[in-house]
Each structure stands twice: as structure tokens, then as C-alpha cells.
Design an enzyme around this catalytic site. Sequence first.
Site, PDB file in Angstrom:
ATOM      1  N   TYR A 142       0.831  -1.215   0.000  1.00 61.04           N
ATOM      2  CA  TYR A 142       0.000   0.000   0.000  1.00 61.04           C
ATOM      3  C   TYR A 142       0.861   1.258   0.000  1.00 61.04           C
ATOM      4  CZ  TYR A 142      -4.710  -1.868   0.815  1.00 61.04           C
ATOM      5  OH  TYR A 142      -5.921  -2.467   0.688  1.00 61.04           O
ATOM      6  N   LYS A 191       2.715 -15.417   2.389  1.00 59.89           N
ATOM      7  CA  LYS A 191       2.890 -16.193   1.155  1.00 59.89           C
ATOM      8  C   LYS A 191       4.369 -16.539   1.060  1.00 59.89           C
ATOM      9  CE  LYS A 191       1.273 -17.998  -2.641  1.00 59.89           C
ATOM     10  NZ  LYS A 191       0.368 -19.168  -2.631  1.00 59.89           N
ATOM     11  N   ASP A 223      -3.516 -18.292   0.620  1.00 58.45           N
ATOM     12  CA  ASP A 223      -4.564 -19.003  -0.145  1.00 58.45           C
ATOM     13  C   ASP A 223      -5.245 -20.042   0.740  1.00 58.45           C
ATOM     14  OD1 ASP A 223      -2.145 -20.409  -0.081  1.00 58.45           O
ATOM     15  OD2 ASP A 223      -2.258 -21.104  -2.150  1.00 58.45           O
ATOM     16  N   ASP A 247      -6.441  -6.764   4.167  1.00 54.65           N
ATOM     17  CA  ASP A 247      -7.570  -6.104   3.499  1.00 54.65           C
ATOM     18  C   ASP A 247      -8.536  -7.166   2.990  1.00 54.65           C
ATOM     19  OD1 ASP A 247      -9.055  -3.990   2.239  1.00 54.65           O
ATOM     20  OD2 ASP A 247      -8.150  -4.603   0.334  1.00 54.65           O
ATOM     21  N   ASP A 251     -12.303  -8.666   4.887  1.00 50.92           N
ATOM     22  CA  ASP A 251     -13.598  -8.644   4.189  1.00 50.92           C
ATOM     23  C   ASP A 251     -14.215 -10.035   4.186  1.00 50.92           C
ATOM     24  OD1 ASP A 251     -13.583  -5.940   3.521  1.00 50.92           O
ATOM     25  OD2 ASP A 251     -14.267  -6.323   1.477  1.00 50.92           O
TER      26      ASP A 251
HETATM   27  C1  IPM Z   1     -10.410  -0.881   3.910  1.00 48.03           C
HETATM   28  C2  IPM Z   1     -10.637  -0.312   2.540  1.00 48.03           C
HETATM   29  C3  IPM Z   1      -9.428   0.547   2.196  1.00 48.03           C
HETATM   30  C4  IPM Z   1      -8.218  -0.337   2.153  1.00 48.03           C
HETATM   31  C5  IPM Z   1      -9.557   1.337   0.880  1.00 48.03           C
HETATM   32  C6  IPM Z   1     -10.838   2.126   0.815  1.00 48.03           C
HETATM   33  C7  IPM Z   1      -8.365   2.215   0.640  1.00 48.03           C
HETATM   34  O1  IPM Z   1     -10.861  -1.300   1.616  1.00 48.03           O
HETATM   35  O2  IPM Z   1     -10.316  -0.105   4.868  1.00 48.03           O
HETATM   36  O3  IPM Z   1     -10.322  -2.097   4.024  1.00 48.03           O
HETATM   37  O4  IPM Z   1      -7.930  -0.976   1.146  1.00 48.03           O
HETATM   38  O5  IPM Z   1      -7.532  -0.417   3.176  1.00 48.03           O
HETATM   39 MN    MN Z   2     -10.935  -3.296   2.466  1.00 44.64          MN
END
Ligand code: IPM
Ligand code: MN
Length: 356
Positions: A142, A191, A223, A247, A251
Amino acid sequence: MDYMIAVIPGDGIGPEVTGEAVKVIEKIGGKFGHSFVFSYADAGGAAIDKTRQCLPGKTVDICRAADAVLLGAVGGPKWDSLPGEKRPEKALLGLRKELGLYANLRPAILFEELADDCPLKPEIVAGGIDILVVRELTGGIYFGERGTTMTKMGPAAYDIEQYSEGEVRRIATTAFEMAMKRNKKVTSVDKANVLESSRLWRRIAAEVAEDYPEVEFGNFYVDNAAMQLVRDPKQFDVILTSNLFGDILSDEASQVTGSIGMLPSASLAEGNFGMYEPVHGSAPDIAGMDIANPSAAILSAAMMMRYTFGLDKEAEAIEKAVASVLAEGYRTADIAEEGRETIGTAEMCRRICDAI
Ligand code: IPM
Ligand code: MN
């Protein structure tokens, strides 16, 4: 003593849900005798509209002057056509870097009352899911060097994944400290079968693990971790991972619980400074309609009580209130099963405040 909180409402449903979280914090202040002082700042689309910058310097100053930041959400279709550097999301990355928020804590909890929302088979999640993703937040790909170059196959672009031993040691320490207060298990995800940066990550994570003999420690390739999260999520307690893998896996973990509208997060710096925000996004399609679930923002306020202010009782009071309102059967639309009556954003918050 005054507790100073900077509030960044942001875009979409951000202003609504942070507004409700502020009411809960005020309720806590009244009940436990604390004085919380709020200062407001803009970031994301809201800031672009006012100042043409997604993260004005003034916003960073307001955050630095506070003890903690409460953030709603940023982004929306209105700003989607802006170039990468100017997008509202860039404000988040800027805040993380400027404020040194290297440790991102993303709990994925399956609330007993909401077990039906979980997309996995009941036997896989019986007894509940309680995972904490500890994501490194200010390093890796990032923030690594990026650019464009020319190759035999035409113009190319690159982003570099780089981690220093110090960065890994610092985030691994956070993960182990968290595990000590939980179920004493850390799974580091990398990884290392391919990436040099992951091999360094794995070596340092193992070094830190030696300082925590009580904590069960293991490694997964990313993975495999993605697969294990849906195959057997109960095997996880704390997941320690890099910015990019975190990230993605956070999710996935949030979807495994089925109720992203309930999930808070914390991003911590050295000392007790932290930024707290719901895991969900700005949901522009439902903004201003009083139907968004304020629980994630409210539970983010609970994390703030715990991690920045060290107010454990106050944090628990908020968490218990949210759970009791769920137990009484109240639901916002996002977490209501078919046929159940729903309540709006403000009423959900009022009921949580009443339960405190
Ligand atoms: C998160 C989001 C952010 C990230 C984006 C919006 C930059 O997806 O906070 O997980 O990738 O960290
Ligand atoms: Mn995210």
C-alpha cells in the site's frame, strides 16, 4: 479530565452513524461521569466538495489534537470518476500514514442472535465465531514504491511489497498481546512459499512468538487461510497479517459472520491514540434514509473506550446494550430476517442508549 474525540463523519451513511455513536458516547459520559469533548473535521468526498482536497491539513491537525478519532465512512459515486490520487479513499490512507495507525484490529464476531444471517452451515459455526484480524496498516504494498516502466511486453506498472523487521515485530507484538487477552492463539498469514517479504515476515513472527510461550502459534499461506476461513472459521482466534492480505481476509471474515453492519474496527498508533470506524462502507444508496445500521459505529465507540481510554467497563456497557437490543428482537433492515419488523437508525440507537 476531558477525553478529546475528533469526529470525521465523511460521506454516505457516515454522518448518520457517527451522529448516533456520538449520542451513545454522551450517554456513557453521563452515566459514568466522564466528559467527552468532540471536534469535527472533514475527509473524503465531503472534504473534496468543500476544499477540493480529500484530506485537508486542518483535518490532520484536528485529529492530532485529539486523543481518538471516530470516522464514519468515505467515498461514493459522486467522486468515482476522480483520478486515484484524488479519490476520497485516499483520505483513509493519508490518515493512517499521517497518524501512524499501524495496527488495524478487525473483529469478526457472529452474534448469537444473528446466527441465521451467517452464510455458512450451522454445524460449521455452532458455538459462534470470534476472530480478530490484526492487519498491518501503514506498510507493505500500500505504501511501497510504485511507478511505471517500459518492458518488452509494453508499458508496465509496479507496486513494491516491502516489510522491515521492525514493522513486522511491532504488528506481531500487537497480535500476541491481543491473543493473551483472548483465546491465546495466533495464526500468521503470509505467502512465504513465494515472497521474500513473507519469508522475513514469517521469521520475525516466529521470533515474537517465542516471547509468548502461552500462545499457540502457527502459519498459513494466504490461499489456504482464505479457504480455512470458510471451511472451519472456528479454528481461528487472532489472525496476524500484512496490509494487503489483511484487506482481503478481513472482508472475507466479515462476510463469514453475515452481518457486516455490526462490525467495528480500530486502527491504533504507538501510545493509546486510535482511529475507530465501522467496517462497512458509505452505502450511498441508503444515505439519509434513516435505515442504516448504527451498531458498527456504536461498537467502534466501544473499542475506543477500551483501547484509547482504557475504560473497559464503559466499553462493556455499550457492547452489552447492543446485544440486549438484539436479544429483545430489534433489527435494522440489514440484519432482519424476512418478515420481521424493522426499526430505523435513530430508533436503534435510542434503544441502545436506553439499555446502557
Ligand atoms: C479498507 C478499505 C481501504 C483499504 C480502501 C478504501 C483504501 O478497503 O479499509 O479495508 O484498502 O484499506
Ligand atoms: Mn478493504
